[in-house]
Design a protein around this motif. Sequence first.
Motif, PDB file in Angstrom:
ATOM      1  N   PRO A   6       0.809  -1.223   0.000  1.00  0.00           N
ATOM      2  CA  PRO A   6       0.000   0.000   0.000  1.00  0.00           C
ATOM      3  C   PRO A   6       0.845   1.276   0.000  1.00  0.00           C
ATOM      4  O   PRO A   6       0.310   2.354  -0.186  1.00  0.00           O
ATOM      5  CB  PRO A   6      -0.824  -0.118   1.290  1.00  0.00           C
ATOM      6  N   TYR A   7       2.171   1.138   0.171  1.00  0.00           N
ATOM      7  CA  TYR A   7       3.033   2.318   0.225  1.00  0.00           C
ATOM      8  C   TYR A   7       3.815   2.573  -1.051  1.00  0.00           C
ATOM      9  O   TYR A   7       4.573   3.539  -1.128  1.00  0.00           O
ATOM     10  CB  TYR A   7       3.980   2.221   1.432  1.00  0.00           C
ATOM     11  N   LEU A  12       7.720   7.955   2.058  1.00  0.00           N
ATOM     12  CA  LEU A  12       8.181   7.137   3.172  1.00  0.00           C
ATOM     13  C   LEU A  12       7.505   7.540   4.479  1.00  0.00           C
ATOM     14  O   LEU A  12       7.130   6.695   5.283  1.00  0.00           O
ATOM     15  CB  LEU A  12       9.702   7.272   3.292  1.00  0.00           C
ATOM     16  N   GLY A  13       7.324   8.818   4.696  1.00  0.00           N
ATOM     17  CA  GLY A  13       6.726   9.306   5.933  1.00  0.00           C
ATOM     18  C   GLY A  13       5.322   8.790   6.188  1.00  0.00           C
ATOM     19  O   GLY A  13       4.887   8.715   7.343  1.00  0.00           O
ATOM     20  N   HIS A  14       4.633   8.394   5.135  1.00  0.00           N
ATOM     21  CA  HIS A  14       3.273   7.874   5.303  1.00  0.00           C
ATOM     22  C   HIS A  14       3.257   6.539   6.038  1.00  0.00           C
ATOM     23  O   HIS A  14       2.226   6.156   6.593  1.00  0.00           O
ATOM     24  CB  HIS A  14       2.576   7.724   3.955  1.00  0.00           C
ATOM     25  N   THR A  15       4.391   5.834   6.050  1.00  0.00           N
ATOM     26  CA  THR A  15       4.447   4.558   6.760  1.00  0.00           C
ATOM     27  C   THR A  15       4.430   4.767   8.273  1.00  0.00           C
ATOM     28  O   THR A  15       4.001   3.891   9.008  1.00  0.00           O
ATOM     29  CB  THR A  15       5.721   3.764   6.416  1.00  0.00           C
ATOM     30  N   ARG A  16       4.935   5.906   8.730  1.00  0.00           N
ATOM     31  CA  ARG A  16       5.106   6.215  10.159  1.00  0.00           C
ATOM     32  C   ARG A  16       5.824   5.061  10.863  1.00  0.00           C
ATOM     33  O   ARG A  16       5.560   4.760  12.030  1.00  0.00           O
ATOM     34  CB  ARG A  16       3.755   6.490  10.814  1.00  0.00           C
ATOM     35  N   ALA A  17       6.739   4.412  10.134  1.00  0.00           N
ATOM     36  CA  ALA A  17       7.417   3.213  10.629  1.00  0.00           C
ATOM     37  C   ALA A  17       8.151   3.460  11.948  1.00  0.00           C
ATOM     38  O   ALA A  17       8.034   2.658  12.872  1.00  0.00           O
ATOM     39  CB  ALA A  17       8.386   2.677   9.575  1.00  0.00           C
ATOM     40  N   ARG A  18       8.893   4.533  12.040  1.00  0.00           N
ATOM     41  CA  ARG A  18       9.674   4.754  13.264  1.00  0.00           C
ATOM     42  C   ARG A  18       8.781   4.970  14.473  1.00  0.00           C
ATOM     43  O   ARG A  18       9.002   4.392  15.539  1.00  0.00           O
ATOM     44  CB  ARG A  18      10.624   5.928  13.082  1.00  0.00           C
ATOM     45  N   SER A  19       7.763   5.794  14.327  1.00  0.00           N
ATOM     46  CA  SER A  19       6.891   6.067  15.481  1.00  0.00           C
ATOM     47  C   SER A  19       6.047   4.842  15.851  1.00  0.00           C
ATOM     48  O   SER A  19       5.693   4.659  17.008  1.00  0.00           O
ATOM     49  CB  SER A  19       6.006   7.282  15.224  1.00  0.00           C
ATOM     50  N   ARG A  20       5.763   3.988  14.888  1.00  0.00           N
ATOM     51  CA  ARG A  20       4.934   2.813  15.147  1.00  0.00           C
ATOM     52  C   ARG A  20       5.737   1.622  15.665  1.00  0.00           C
ATOM     53  O   ARG A  20       5.179   0.774  16.364  1.00  0.00           O
ATOM     54  CB  ARG A  20       4.198   2.405  13.866  1.00  0.00           C
ATOM     55  N   THR A  21       7.043   1.553  15.314  1.00  0.00           N
ATOM     56  CA  THR A  21       7.819   0.356  15.651  1.00  0.00           C
ATOM     57  C   THR A  21       9.094   0.637  16.439  1.00  0.00           C
ATOM     58  O   THR A  21       9.658  -0.282  17.020  1.00  0.00           O
ATOM     59  CB  THR A  21       8.243  -0.401  14.375  1.00  0.00           C
ATOM     60  N   ILE A  35      19.972   5.405  -1.552  1.00  0.00           N
ATOM     61  CA  ILE A  35      19.504   6.676  -0.982  1.00  0.00           C
ATOM     62  C   ILE A  35      19.728   6.560   0.515  1.00  0.00           C
ATOM     63  O   ILE A  35      18.976   5.887   1.219  1.00  0.00           O
ATOM     64  CB  ILE A  35      18.018   6.910  -1.314  1.00  0.00           C
ATOM     65  N   ALA A  36      20.813   7.178   0.990  1.00  0.00           N
ATOM     66  CA  ALA A  36      21.146   7.130   2.408  1.00  0.00           C
ATOM     67  C   ALA A  36      20.345   8.180   3.158  1.00  0.00           C
ATOM     68  O   ALA A  36      20.091   9.270   2.630  1.00  0.00           O
ATOM     69  CB  ALA A  36      22.642   7.377   2.602  1.00  0.00           C
ATOM     70  N   SER A  37      19.935   7.848   4.351  1.00  0.00           N
ATOM     71  CA  SER A  37      19.156   8.758   5.201  1.00  0.00           C
ATOM     72  C   SER A  37      17.993   9.385   4.437  1.00  0.00           C
ATOM     73  O   SER A  37      17.899  10.602   4.300  1.00  0.00           O
ATOM     74  CB  SER A  37      20.064   9.859   5.763  1.00  0.00           C
ATOM     75  N   PRO A  38      17.088   8.559   3.927  1.00  0.00           N
ATOM     76  CA  PRO A  38      15.969   9.103   3.147  1.00  0.00           C
ATOM     77  C   PRO A  38      15.080   9.995   4.013  1.00  0.00           C
ATOM     78  O   PRO A  38      14.866   9.726   5.192  1.00  0.00           O
ATOM     79  CB  PRO A  38      15.220   7.857   2.681  1.00  0.00           C
ATOM     80  N   THR A  39      14.584  11.047   3.398  1.00  0.00           N
ATOM     81  CA  THR A  39      13.676  11.951   4.099  1.00  0.00           C
ATOM     82  C   THR A  39      12.263  11.375   4.069  1.00  0.00           C
ATOM     83  O   THR A  39      11.962  10.505   3.241  1.00  0.00           O
ATOM     84  CB  THR A  39      13.658  13.344   3.440  1.00  0.00           C
ATOM     85  N   PRO A  40      11.389  11.868   4.924  1.00  0.00           N
ATOM     86  CA  PRO A  40       9.997  11.395   4.901  1.00  0.00           C
ATOM     87  C   PRO A  40       9.297  11.658   3.565  1.00  0.00           C
ATOM     88  O   PRO A  40       8.309  11.007   3.247  1.00  0.00           O
ATOM     89  CB  PRO A  40       9.329  12.188   6.023  1.00  0.00           C
ATOM     90  N   ASP A  41       9.833  12.581   2.762  1.00  0.00           N
ATOM     91  CA  ASP A  41       9.232  12.908   1.474  1.00  0.00           C
ATOM     92  C   ASP A  41       9.667  11.980   0.340  1.00  0.00           C
ATOM     93  O   ASP A  41       9.117  12.056  -0.754  1.00  0.00           O
ATOM     94  CB  ASP A  41       9.571  14.345   1.088  1.00  0.00           C
ATOM     95  N   LYS A  64       5.886  -5.789   8.377  1.00  0.00           N
ATOM     96  CA  LYS A  64       4.429  -5.961   8.392  1.00  0.00           C
ATOM     97  C   LYS A  64       3.728  -4.715   7.858  1.00  0.00           C
ATOM     98  O   LYS A  64       2.772  -4.808   7.086  1.00  0.00           O
ATOM     99  CB  LYS A  64       3.975  -6.260   9.809  1.00  0.00           C
ATOM    100  N   ILE A  65       4.200  -3.549   8.253  1.00  0.00           N
ATOM    101  CA  ILE A  65       3.615  -2.287   7.771  1.00  0.00           C
ATOM    102  C   ILE A  65       3.739  -2.200   6.257  1.00  0.00           C
ATOM    103  O   ILE A  65       2.765  -1.891   5.559  1.00  0.00           O
ATOM    104  CB  ILE A  65       4.289  -1.083   8.444  1.00  0.00           C
TER     105      ILE A  65
END
Length: 68
Positions: A6-7, A12-21, A35-41, A64-65
């Motif tokens: 779905p992503y 990338l920021g739409h995954t909210r991976a860091r805050s969720r996991t 792409i090192a250190s990708p931005t949320p955009d 899983k996300i």
Amino acid sequence: MRAGSPYVDRPLGHTRARSRTGASIVAIVRGEDVIASPTPDEVLRAGDVLVVIGTRSGIAGVEKIIRG
């Protein structure tokens, strides 16, 4: 990243991976490019390989996300 995620074609920021996991996506491997250190955009593409650091459960949570 599989085409059915779905992503795909979403930032990338739409995954909210860091805050969720608690795990962090520290790079995206796209073909021959890294792409090192990708931005949320950064827009995710089918075929991207995400480099994730964190605990075992955090990394599993990101997978899983991304799979939906």
